[in-house]
Design a protein around this motif. Sequence first.
Motif: not given
Length: 135
Positions: A4-11, A28-33, A51-55
């Motif tokens: 269900n995650s659609v947002f993939i923020p960097e930090w 809905h937030v798939n946190h990545q480093k 999906c939406v990546g946030i960087i």
Amino acid sequence: MSSNSVFIPEWYVDSCLIEVLIIADKNHVNHQKGNGTVVREMKKSFNNSFCVGIIDEDRKDLDYLNEFDLVKGTEFLKLWKHRQKHQYMVQLRPVVEKWILNICAKGNIDLTQFSLPTELKRFRRFRNLFLLKQM
């Protein structure tokens, strides 16, 4: 992470920003480093999904952005759309700590009213303490 995650923020700060601004729950937030791991996750887990990546706009450009078209760019954000997939990338300009300070200054928001530092070096230190508490 849930499909269900659609947002993939960097930090972590980016994750908090999304959860607050969009009122997205943790499913809905798939946190990545790091920017590179956001790209890997978009390619691996969301290859054929929205999906939406946030960087942050880092010093080093991402090769993956060569597959995107710039939809809109301002002094604070860039919005990218993948040419063939239903994927988007939001790029904060400049890096997130400076971005927050710049947005607050532009909006006449006094961070000291929230017991937050206004100098970049102190703000980064505060952010690092916050991140340690999240681990």
